[in-house]
Design a protein around this motif. Structure first.
Motif, short mmCIF file in Angstrom:
data_model
loop_
_atom_site.label_atom_id
_atom_site.label_comp_id
_atom_site.label_asym_id
_atom_site.label_seq_id
_atom_site.Cartn_x
_atom_site.Cartn_y
_atom_site.Cartn_z
N ILE A 132 0.83 -1.20 0.00
CA ILE A 132 0.00 0.00 0.00
C ILE A 132 0.87 1.25 0.00
O ILE A 132 0.64 2.19 -0.77
N ALA A 133 1.89 1.28 0.86
CA ALA A 133 2.77 2.44 0.93
C ALA A 133 3.51 2.67 -0.37
O ALA A 133 3.61 3.81 -0.86
N VAL A 134 4.02 1.60 -0.96
CA VAL A 134 4.76 1.74 -2.24
C VAL A 134 3.86 2.36 -3.29
O VAL A 134 4.27 3.27 -4.03
N ARG A 135 2.63 1.89 -3.38
CA ARG A 135 1.72 2.41 -4.40
C ARG A 135 1.31 3.84 -4.12
O ARG A 135 1.33 4.69 -5.01
N LEU A 136 0.92 4.14 -2.88
CA LEU A 136 0.46 5.49 -2.55
C LEU A 136 1.58 6.52 -2.73
O LEU A 136 1.35 7.63 -3.21
N ASN A 137 2.79 6.16 -2.34
CA ASN A 137 3.89 7.11 -2.42
C ASN A 137 4.34 7.40 -3.85
O ASN A 137 4.95 8.43 -4.12
N SER A 138 4.03 6.50 -4.78
CA SER A 138 4.48 6.70 -6.15
C SER A 138 3.40 7.20 -7.10
O SER A 138 3.70 7.92 -8.06
N MET A 139 2.15 6.88 -6.86
CA MET A 139 1.09 7.19 -7.83
C MET A 139 0.77 8.68 -7.85
O MET A 139 1.00 9.40 -6.88
N PRO A 140 0.21 9.18 -8.96
CA PRO A 140 -0.21 10.59 -9.02
C PRO A 140 -1.33 10.86 -8.04
O PRO A 140 -2.28 10.09 -7.92
N LYS A 141 -1.21 11.98 -7.32
CA LYS A 141 -2.19 12.37 -6.32
C LYS A 141 -2.70 13.77 -6.64
O LYS A 141 -1.90 14.67 -6.91
N TYR A 142 -4.03 13.95 -6.59
CA TYR A 142 -4.64 15.23 -6.88
C TYR A 142 -5.41 15.70 -5.65
O TYR A 142 -6.15 14.93 -5.04
N VAL A 143 -5.22 16.96 -5.29
CA VAL A 143 -5.80 17.51 -4.06
C VAL A 143 -6.74 18.65 -4.41
O VAL A 143 -6.32 19.64 -5.03
N ALA A 144 -8.00 18.51 -4.05
CA ALA A 144 -8.97 19.57 -4.29
C ALA A 144 -8.92 20.56 -3.13
O ALA A 144 -9.19 20.20 -1.99
N SER A 145 -8.56 21.80 -3.43
CA SER A 145 -8.45 22.82 -2.39
C SER A 145 -8.65 24.19 -3.01
O SER A 145 -8.12 24.48 -4.08
N ARG A 146 -9.44 25.02 -2.33
CA ARG A 146 -9.63 26.40 -2.80
C ARG A 146 -8.43 27.27 -2.45
O ARG A 146 -8.26 28.36 -3.00
N THR A 147 -7.60 26.81 -1.53
CA THR A 147 -6.48 27.62 -1.05
C THR A 147 -5.18 27.23 -1.74
O THR A 147 -4.79 26.05 -1.69
N PRO A 148 -4.48 28.15 -2.41
CA PRO A 148 -3.18 27.82 -3.00
C PRO A 148 -2.22 27.33 -1.94
O PRO A 148 -2.17 27.87 -0.84
#
Length: 215
Positions: free
Chosen positions: A83-99
């Motif tokens: 799980i850690a190997v996959r989560l740490n490497s895969m593309p992650k997108y974060v929805a946030s109104r704040t830069p």
């Protein structure tokens, strides 16, 4: 065009809040944090690893869930932890109104209104976008009818209070159960795919119609 899958740990009464520990729900006065932990076993770990490895190309998170994940998973460096190997490497997108600056490897900010930014993301990337946690974000996706599939892990416990997966305002949708299996601790894994809009009918008798008792 990608497929958007919502994954969630839920109780029998639909609560998804703070499954992994008390600290996840303290700010909302939730007293049952960590309700998922007693049901953890090798079956569950294998199931989650399989989902991330085979079923997810991109991870979509709300701001608070991202911060929680980013403070934990980069510290898990064991190459045998699938799980850690996959989560740490895969593309992650974060929805946030704040830069903001995102330091977790391969993380990308979706600025602006979440519904619009996620809809654009679905058009721009291929494969499967999968959520984890992120209750506020999921509510937004439900209201704007952006969810294509649910992968729910339903735990045999009722809490009676807490944030639920389905609340007011979710777009009416029909679903088909495509897969189900159970872990050794009786957690039920269920996969639901879209089946269009709900159908409606009535069991009321027409005027003058009679029916026989079945007993």
């Amino acid at each position: 065009m990608s497929t958007l899958i919502v994954t969630a740990f839920v109780t029998l009464d639909g609560v998804m809040q703070a499954p992994g520990g008390p600290g996840e729900g303290v700010d909302a006065g939730f007293e049952h944090g960590g309700w998922q932990v007693p049901y953890g076993d090798d079956d569950l770990v294998h199931l989650m690893a399989e989902m991330f490895e085979r079923s997810a190309d991109h991870l979509l998170l709300g701001r608070r869930t991202y911060d929680m994940f980013a403070s934990y998973w980069p510290r898990v460096t064991d190459e045998k932890n699938r799980i850690a190997v996959r989560l740490n490497s895969m593309p992650k997108y974060v929805a946030s109104r704040t830069p903001r600056t995102l330091e977790w490897n391969n993380s990308h900010l979706l600025a602006g209104e979440a519904a619009q930014s996620v809809a654009r993301l679905k058009e721009q990337v291929d494969g499967v976008i999968m959520t984890q946690g992120s209750g506020d974000l999921i509510s937004t996706l439900q209201r704007h009818d952006l969810v294509d599939e649910y992968r729910l892990l339903v735990y045999p416990v009722i809490l009676g209070t807490g944030r639920r997966l389905f609340g007011e305002g979710a777009a009416p949708t029909a679903w088909t159960l495509k897969e189900t299996r159970a872990t050794g601790t009786d957690v039920r894994y269920c996969v639901y795919q879209r089946a269009g809009k709900p159908g409606y009918g009535t069991f009321a008798l027409e005027e003058g119609e009679v029916t026989r008792r079945s007993d």
